[in-house]
Design a protein around this motif. Structure first.
Motif, PDB file in Angstrom:
ATOM      1  N   ALA A 141      32.219  33.295  36.455  1.00  0.00           N
ATOM      2  CA  ALA A 141      33.077  33.159  37.620  1.00  0.00           C
ATOM      3  C   ALA A 141      33.579  31.714  37.710  1.00  0.00           C
ATOM      4  N   ARG A 148      35.634  35.741  30.301  1.00  0.00           N
ATOM      5  CA  ARG A 148      34.711  36.526  29.476  1.00  0.00           C
ATOM      6  C   ARG A 148      34.567  35.860  28.115  1.00  0.00           C
ATOM      7  N   GLU A 165      39.717  35.452  37.900  1.00  0.00           N
ATOM      8  CA  GLU A 165      38.597  36.219  38.452  1.00  0.00           C
ATOM      9  C   GLU A 165      37.370  36.086  37.554  1.00  0.00           C
ATOM     10  N   THR A 166      37.586  36.280  36.252  1.00  0.00           N
ATOM     11  CA  THR A 166      36.465  36.241  35.306  1.00  0.00           C
ATOM     12  C   THR A 166      36.893  35.578  34.001  1.00  0.00           C
ATOM     13  N   ASP A 201      30.211  37.163  31.262  1.00  0.00           N
ATOM     14  CA  ASP A 201      31.256  37.069  32.285  1.00  0.00           C
ATOM     15  C   ASP A 201      30.963  35.925  33.241  1.00  0.00           C
ATOM     16  N   GLU A 240      40.626  35.456  29.649  1.00  0.00           N
ATOM     17  CA  GLU A 240      40.742  35.247  31.090  1.00  0.00           C
ATOM     18  C   GLU A 240      41.176  36.548  31.757  1.00  0.00           C
TER      19      GLU A 240
END
Lengths: 150, 83, 150, 83
Positions: free
Chosen positions: C87, C49, C46-47, C85, C126
């Protein structure tokens, strides 16, 4: 994708198109070869004239791409190669290789560039302030390509 | 009429990138064609016989003994240099 | 030039800027690392970071660039590295190396990428549909970097 | 007050990325600081003593015996992973 560009192209836009077409790639290695200002004859380069053999040249490049795809786990290859009369600073060739991991992308791009220098059917002539010279692959180019024969 | 194509420095040597030529009864192979061209222009003949030159008939790389006829396209390629 | 990008950047534009700033380069090798869709924990990412240590991170990258410039005959290096963050599909890192000849550009880019993986001060986590995982360099990353110690 | 910075997984372990702390008379080195932190949170102490952790005082990498005081910024860096 293999493109023979008859007029100036923008490598940044080629990279943009490649990324858009291959959104899943973890790693993209690209190469841009440009026309140098200095000719091999030591003079100041005015024009780099590139010719190709339409149809046959594209197939010679496709064979290089196929060899790279067999040898490495790569997702996509894009090649744009200029022909015609080029001025110093213009892009001659753009190669992009996308892969899940960077080492495969890097080695495959290296391989493709080496073979473009020696196997792709282009002929180039430098027109400088000192005269005209046809450019053969340098000894180093053949040595670079031979690295891959193991 | 056979179509002859000369690339790179060979075009300069031949005085043009393309030529048409009736091969006649004596020219049955690439080697024969080179001999016929050499009879008219010895320097061009030498250039075409150089070990580095590739012969391409109808877009396929061939050897010097490859048979040719008046319907064919015969291309002479000096060492290529892309990138 | 070293840039820490706090928000999404466009690698194609970075390449365009690099070419404009270095018009004389015969060869430019660039690398784009992107966020993968699949997380290391096997889930769907999802992200990603990324955090850094402002000031110190830039110097850790500058040290890598200096080492590359000492070792190869290269004209310019540009690095853009994202933090924050990200994507899936977004660019994490862009590296461009310009040189008179392609082998130097290629090897230097390879070197810079290897060391960015192991020496540049970034930390990444992650966030997938299965949970959160801090990502350490893989064993292969250390092996890749160690290739340059001869 | 010394400024303590924790990066990556160490921030999760410490429950935050930054902290201020009066070092007092007993804390004269990075090693002393880790001992003081470990006395309050053994797991954090273990994490900070891990061989892979780098200590950075005022933006310079230092050894565990490096002297520190209340004017310093002390950062704890786990293995980095860029690119």
């Amino acid at each position: 994708m293999i493109t023979i560009a008859e007029s100036a192209f923008d490598p940044a836009r080629a990279l943009e198109a490649f990324r858009a077409a291959n959104p899943g790639c973890g790693a993209i290695v690209s190469f841009v070869g440009g026309v140098r200002a200095r000719a091999y004859d030591g003079g100041s380069l005015e024009t780099l004239r590139l010719e190709h053999f339409p149809g046959v040249t594209e197939r010679s490049i496709a064979a290089i791409v196929d060899a790279a795809c067999t040898r490495w786990e790569i997702s996509a290859v894009s090649i744009v190669h200029r022909v015609g009369d080029l001025a110093p600073g213009e892009a001659v060739v753009f190669v992009a290789v996308g892969a899940p991991h960077r080492r495969a992308a890097l080695e495959a791009a290296d391989f493709v560039m080496d073979y473009l220098k020696t196997e792709a059917l282009f002929w180039k002539k430098e027109i400088s302030d000192r005269g005209e010279t046809w450019i053969d692959p340098r000894g180093d180019d053949y040595k670079d390509a031979a690295r891959w024969n193991d | 009429m056979a179509r002859l194509l000369f690339f790179g420095r060979l075009a300069d040597r031949a005085g043009g990138r393309r030529r048409e030529r009736s091969l006649g009864d004596d020219v049955l192979s690439v080697a024969d064609l080179i001999a016929a061209l050499a009879a008219e222009d010895a320097a061009l003949g030498d250039a075409l016989r150089d070990i580095s030159v590739k012969y391409v008939v109808n877009e396929t790389v061939v050897g010097v003994d490859y048979p040719i006829g008046d319907d064919d396209e015969i291309a002479f390629l000096p060492p290529a240099s892309g990138g």
